[in-house]
Design an enzyme around this catalytic site. Structure first.
Site, mmCIF file in Angstrom:
data_model
loop_
_atom_site.group_PDB
_atom_site.id
_atom_site.type_symbol
_atom_site.label_atom_id
_atom_site.label_comp_id
_atom_site.label_asym_id
_atom_site.label_seq_id
_atom_site.Cartn_x
_atom_site.Cartn_y
_atom_site.Cartn_z
ATOM 1 C CE1 TYR A 38 16.605 17.044 -43.124
ATOM 2 C CE2 TYR A 38 16.635 19.432 -42.924
ATOM 3 C CZ TYR A 38 17.222 18.263 -43.363
ATOM 4 O OH TYR A 38 18.404 18.306 -44.031
ATOM 5 C CE LYS A 150 15.252 19.606 -46.281
ATOM 6 N NZ LYS A 150 16.701 19.634 -46.409
ATOM 7 C CD GLU A 182 22.247 15.039 -52.354
ATOM 8 O OE1 GLU A 182 21.544 16.041 -52.567
ATOM 9 O OE2 GLU A 182 21.863 14.087 -51.651
ATOM 10 C CG LEU A 206 16.658 16.724 -50.775
ATOM 11 C CD1 LEU A 206 15.618 15.782 -50.184
ATOM 12 C CD2 LEU A 206 17.001 17.810 -49.786
HETATM 13 N N1 PMP Z 1 20.910 17.996 -50.858
HETATM 14 C C1 PMP Z 1 20.962 17.776 -49.527
HETATM 15 C C2 PMP Z 1 21.488 16.482 -49.024
HETATM 16 C C3 PMP Z 1 20.502 18.766 -48.643
HETATM 17 O O1 PMP Z 1 20.541 18.541 -47.309
HETATM 18 C C4 PMP Z 1 20.049 19.999 -49.162
HETATM 19 C C5 PMP Z 1 19.607 21.114 -48.260
HETATM 20 N N2 PMP Z 1 18.793 20.729 -47.234
HETATM 21 C C6 PMP Z 1 20.009 20.175 -50.555
HETATM 22 C C7 PMP Z 1 20.452 19.149 -51.368
HETATM 23 C C8 PMP Z 1 19.492 21.466 -51.154
HETATM 24 O O2 PMP Z 1 18.117 21.550 -51.006
HETATM 25 P P1 PMP Z 1 17.363 22.951 -50.993
HETATM 26 O O3 PMP Z 1 17.797 23.682 -52.213
HETATM 27 O O4 PMP Z 1 15.936 22.607 -51.032
HETATM 28 O O5 PMP Z 1 17.779 23.659 -49.746
#
Ligand code: PMP
Length: 287
Positions: A38, A150, A182, A206
């Site tokens: 996603y 993702k 994270e 991610l």
């Molecule tokens: N890490 C994880 C596990 C996430 O789910 C997200 C947000 N979807 C992020 C980091 C941050 O990603 P982004 O800045 O692209 O929203």
């Protein structure tokens, strides 16, 4: 006044329908196996923020699980159509792409499948000032080793988020063998002696688009950035912590378990970066 809800009009496999009328087969591999990926793209005043980076990441995730490529133009047009068909100024585009619906439940597909594509737009409350510091909870990262994908399989993330919530925290701050990774849905940054630290974009996190953007903003502000995972023991000695994500943008952290970070308020470097982030949103809207 309408309650916050997912967009009235969603996209499903070529059709534009109301959310309640969007139906997916029980044999969809996304439903049965979470065999899908996603993406979430912020929209400010009807303009997508950094769409190229989000679409690139979606293509990378799809590629990693073996879904045949779909053109970049298709995704860009889908985002614009969603914005045009829904009456929402600020929102989050959600795109889900699964391996598709088979005719039975089978670990390996029994035939060539057409991917299922679903997209919606939901409301976003945009921050124009730096939000108040929040509390996070240190927890062991129990997820798989391909967090760079993702994936729609978010069971580990959700279990960790529930545990953090039980501890009065908005997010977990995850670690593997002491090395910080994270959050359940965000990336982390730490400030130590004027330098910015964030874990490297390897398979254990991610690589957030907000993270990428914040690194660029920090470099423009002449702040030294180290893509290096700190150890949880070092959290006692950091001056500032903030987290980033598409929905939270730049969010200061004032407390980690029982440790107050700095004086518990938003630190100066965090404030500088948050302000630069708000400025880039203003710039997008005025373009
Ligand atoms: N890490 C994880 C596990 C996430 O789910 C997200 C947000 N979807 C992020 C980091 C941050 O990603 P982004 O800045 O692209 O929203």
């Amino acid at each position: 006044m309408k309650a916050a809800q997912v967009s009235d009009i969603v996209y499903l496999n070529g059709d534009w329908v109301t959310g309640n009328n969007a139906k997916v087969s029980v044999f969809d591999r996304g439903f049965l196996f979470a065999d899908g990926v996603y993406e979430v793209i912020p929209v400010y005043q009807r303009r997508p923020f950094l769409p190229e980076l989000h679409i690139q990441r979606l293509q990378r995730s799809a590629d990693a699980i073996g879904i045949a490529p779909i053109t970049t133009e298709f995704w860009h047009q889908l985002v614009l159509d969603l914005i045009n068909r829904n009456n929402l100024d600020d929102g989050l585009v959600y795109i889900q792409l699964t391996f598709g619906a088979d005719s039975q439940r089978s670990h390996l597909p029994t035939q060539p499948l057409t991917p299922t594509i679903y997209a919606s737009l939901s409301p976003l409350s945009v921050h124009w000032n730096t939000p108040k510091p929040v509390k996070v909870a240190v927890l062991e990262d129990i997820r798989w080793h391909r967090c760079d994908i993702k994936s729609i399989s978010l069971l580990g993330n959700i279990m960790l988020k529930r545990e953090a919530a039980k501890r009065g925290a908005i997010e977990p701050l995850l670690h593997r063998d002491g090395r910080i990774t994270e959050g359940a849905s965000c990336n982390y940054f730490m400030v130590k002696q004027g330098r910015l630290y964030t874990p490297p974009a390897d398979h254990l996190i991610l690589a957030g688009i907000t993270r990428t953007w914040v690194i660029q903003l920090a470099q423009q502000l002449a702040i030294e950035v180290h893509e290096e995972a700190l150890n949880v023991n070092e959290l006692q000695h950091v001056d500032e912590v903030f987290l980033t994500s598409s929905s939270r943008e730049v969010q200061p952290v004032g407390q980690i378990d029982d440790i107050i970070v700095g004086n518990g308020q938003c630190g100066t470097i965090t404030a500088q970066i948050a302000e630069a982030f708000h400025a880039s949103k203003r710039h997008l809207i005025q373009e």
